[in-house]
Motif scaffolding. Sequence first.
Motif, PDB file in Angstrom:
ATOM      1  N   ASP A  15       0.811  -1.210   0.000  1.00 28.28           N
ATOM      2  CA  ASP A  15       0.000   0.000   0.000  1.00 28.28           C
ATOM      3  C   ASP A  15       0.853   1.272   0.000  1.00 28.28           C
ATOM      4  OD1 ASP A  15       0.715  -1.134   2.524  1.00 28.28           O
ATOM      5  OD2 ASP A  15      -0.654   0.243   3.549  1.00 28.28           O
ATOM      6  N   SER A  16       0.477   2.187  -0.904  1.00 32.74           N
ATOM      7  CA  SER A  16      -0.505   1.909  -1.945  1.00 32.74           C
ATOM      8  C   SER A  16       0.028   2.244  -3.334  1.00 32.74           C
ATOM      9  CB  SER A  16      -1.791   2.710  -1.673  1.00 32.74           C
ATOM     10  OG  SER A  16      -1.546   4.115  -1.753  1.00 32.74           O
ATOM     11  N   PHE A  17       1.111   3.023  -3.372  1.00 29.73           N
ATOM     12  CA  PHE A  17       1.646   3.467  -4.665  1.00 29.73           C
ATOM     13  C   PHE A  17       2.917   2.701  -5.015  1.00 29.73           C
ATOM     14  CE2 PHE A  17       2.944   7.296  -7.455  1.00 29.73           C
ATOM     15  CZ  PHE A  17       2.167   6.834  -8.504  1.00 29.73           C
ATOM     16  N   ASN A  18       2.776   1.367  -5.023  1.00 24.81           N
ATOM     17  CA  ASN A  18       3.914   0.520  -5.394  1.00 24.81           C
ATOM     18  C   ASN A  18       4.096   0.539  -6.897  1.00 24.81           C
ATOM     19  OD1 ASN A  18       5.869  -1.624  -5.622  1.00 24.81           O
ATOM     20  ND2 ASN A  18       4.142  -2.975  -6.112  1.00 24.81           N
ATOM     21  N   ASP A  25       3.274  -8.020  -5.856  1.00 30.39           N
ATOM     22  CA  ASP A  25       2.027  -7.246  -5.897  1.00 30.39           C
ATOM     23  C   ASP A  25       1.167  -7.699  -7.083  1.00 30.39           C
ATOM     24  OD1 ASP A  25       0.114  -5.339  -5.346  1.00 30.39           O
ATOM     25  OD2 ASP A  25       1.374  -3.609  -5.862  1.00 30.39           O
ATOM     26  N   ASP A  26      -0.119  -7.371  -7.013  1.00 32.98           N
ATOM     27  CA  ASP A  26      -1.052  -7.652  -8.103  1.00 32.98           C
ATOM     28  C   ASP A  26      -0.609  -6.878  -9.349  1.00 32.98           C
ATOM     29  OD1 ASP A  26      -3.185  -7.939  -9.837  1.00 32.98           O
ATOM     30  OD2 ASP A  26      -4.644  -6.921  -8.552  1.00 32.98           O
ATOM     31  N   PRO A  27      -0.332  -7.560 -10.459  1.00 36.40           N
ATOM     32  CA  PRO A  27       0.134  -6.871 -11.664  1.00 36.40           C
ATOM     33  C   PRO A  27      -0.813  -5.772 -12.143  1.00 36.40           C
ATOM     34  CG  PRO A  27       0.480  -9.230 -11.891  1.00 36.40           C
ATOM     35  CD  PRO A  27      -0.330  -9.029 -10.640  1.00 36.40           C
ATOM     36  N   THR A 219       7.406  -5.636   0.495  1.00 35.52           N
ATOM     37  CA  THR A 219       7.043  -4.226   0.415  1.00 35.52           C
ATOM     38  C   THR A 219       7.113  -3.776  -1.024  1.00 35.52           C
ATOM     39  OG1 THR A 219       7.436  -2.071   1.467  1.00 35.52           O
ATOM     40  CG2 THR A 219       9.372  -3.272   0.720  1.00 35.52           C
ATOM     41  N   GLY A 220       6.698  -2.525  -1.268  1.00 34.23           N
ATOM     42  CA  GLY A 220       6.699  -1.993  -2.621  1.00 34.23           C
ATOM     43  C   GLY A 220       7.991  -1.270  -2.957  1.00 34.23           C
ATOM     44  N   ARG A 221       7.945  -0.524  -4.043  1.00 32.88           N
ATOM     45  CA  ARG A 221       9.102   0.219  -4.515  1.00 32.88           C
ATOM     46  C   ARG A 221       8.713   1.661  -4.833  1.00 32.88           C
ATOM     47  NH1 ARG A 221      10.761  -3.723  -2.638  1.00 32.88           N
ATOM     48  NH2 ARG A 221      12.359  -5.177  -3.438  1.00 32.88           N
ATOM     49  N   LEU A 222       9.570   2.580  -4.394  1.00 36.00           N
ATOM     50  CA  LEU A 222       9.435   3.988  -4.734  1.00 36.00           C
ATOM     51  C   LEU A 222       9.964   4.226  -6.137  1.00 36.00           C
ATOM     52  CD1 LEU A 222      11.149   5.370  -1.504  1.00 36.00           C
ATOM     53  CD2 LEU A 222       8.683   5.063  -1.838  1.00 36.00           C
ATOM     54  N   GLY A 223       9.495   5.276  -6.778  1.00 36.87           N
ATOM     55  CA  GLY A 223      10.020   5.656  -8.076  1.00 36.87           C
ATOM     56  C   GLY A 223      10.700   7.012  -8.016  1.00 36.87           C
ATOM     57  N   SER A 224      11.913   7.089  -8.549  1.00 36.81           N
ATOM     58  CA  SER A 224      12.603   8.359  -8.742  1.00 36.81           C
ATOM     59  C   SER A 224      12.733   8.552 -10.247  1.00 36.81           C
ATOM     60  CB  SER A 224      13.978   8.350  -8.069  1.00 36.81           C
ATOM     61  OG  SER A 224      13.846   8.188  -6.670  1.00 36.81           O
ATOM     62  N   VAL A 225      12.275   9.693 -10.728  1.00 36.51           N
ATOM     63  CA  VAL A 225      12.081   9.889 -12.165  1.00 36.51           C
ATOM     64  C   VAL A 225      12.766  11.175 -12.624  1.00 36.51           C
ATOM     65  CG1 VAL A 225      10.374   9.869 -14.025  1.00 36.51           C
ATOM     66  CG2 VAL A 225       9.779   8.907 -11.787  1.00 36.51           C
ATOM     67  N   ILE A 226      13.400  11.110 -13.789  1.00 44.59           N
ATOM     68  CA  ILE A 226      14.002  12.297 -14.384  1.00 44.59           C
ATOM     69  C   ILE A 226      13.738  12.280 -15.879  1.00 44.59           C
ATOM     70  CG2 ILE A 226      16.285  11.248 -14.736  1.00 44.59           C
ATOM     71  CD1 ILE A 226      17.454  14.023 -13.905  1.00 44.59           C
ATOM     72  N   TRP A 227      13.481  13.459 -16.466  1.00 46.53           N
ATOM     73  CA  TRP A 227      13.230  13.560 -17.889  1.00 46.53           C
ATOM     74  C   TRP A 227      13.540  14.974 -18.368  1.00 46.53           C
ATOM     75  CZ3 TRP A 227       9.675  13.976 -14.101  1.00 46.53           C
ATOM     76  CH2 TRP A 227       8.745  15.014 -14.156  1.00 46.53           C
ATOM     77  N   ILE A 228      13.694  15.107 -19.664  1.00 37.93           N
ATOM     78  CA  ILE A 228      13.882  16.399 -20.305  1.00 37.93           C
ATOM     79  C   ILE A 228      12.551  16.767 -20.952  1.00 37.93           C
ATOM     80  CG2 ILE A 228      15.228  17.717 -21.990  1.00 37.93           C
ATOM     81  CD1 ILE A 228      17.176  15.202 -21.939  1.00 37.93           C
TER      82      ILE A 228
END
Length: 234
Positions: A15-18, A25-27, A219-228
Motif C-alpha cells: 500500500d498503496s503506490f507501489n 504485488d497484483d500486476p 514491500t513496494g518500490r518507490l520511483g525516482s524519475v528524471i526527464w527532459i
Amino acid sequence: MITTREGGVSAPPYDSFNLGGRVGDDPAAVAANQRRLAEGIGLPSDRLVWMEQIHGRTATVVDGPRPEAVEATDALVTAEPGLALVVLTADCVPALLADPEAGVVAAVHAGRVGARVGVLVSALKAMREAGARLDRVEALLGPAACGECYEVPREMQADVEEHLPGSACRTRRGTTGLDLRAGMWEQLAQAGIARIGVDPRCTIESPELFSHRRDGGRTGRLGSVIWIDPEGDE
C-alpha cells in the motif's frame, strides 16, 4: 521527482503506490500505479523507461520508448526529450543526474553492491559520451537507508569502504554501518560534480516510504524519475 507510498491502488503490504512489478504485488495494481505516475508527470505511459535492476554497474543509453524494462542494467541515460527514466528503490540509493545545458539526464540504482562496483562511475561515463560535461552535471541522491540505521558486518564495511571511500560509519547503536549516500557524494565530488543535493529522508525511519529492511522484505518500490521536457528543462 520522487514518489512516496501514498496515492496508489495497491493493497497491503504494498500500500498503496507501489511501482515495482517483481515484488509480489497484483500486476493490475502495479500497472494502474504506473499509469498514475505517467499522468502525474504529464507524459504518456509508453514514454516511461524502466530497468530490470540487478545490482550491477551497467549503464544503458536509450533514445526512445522501450516496450519492456531494459534488461540487466542499473543506470539509464538519455538525451531524448520527453523520455522519463525511472529507478525503483526501497532502501538502495536512487541517483538522478542532469546536464541541463547539454540536455542529458540519467537515473541510477545504487545498492550496496552496485555502489561498490561503480555504477555511478558508469553512468557518468555514459553521460559524458552522450555529450554531457561533468562540471555542468547536477546530482540528487534520493531517500535511502541512512548510516545510522544500516548495520553491516565489520568485514563488509571494510570492503565497501575500500571501493567507495567515505561510506563507513557508526550506526545509532554504535555498531559498524554504511552510509552509501556519503560515499557516493564523495565519489561525485571526486569526479568534478559541484552541484550535489541529498534528500535526507531515511527509508527505514520514514513511514511514508517503502523499506525492504523495515518491512521484512515484503514491500513496494518507490520511483525516482528524471526527464527532459520538450522545452529543454529537466
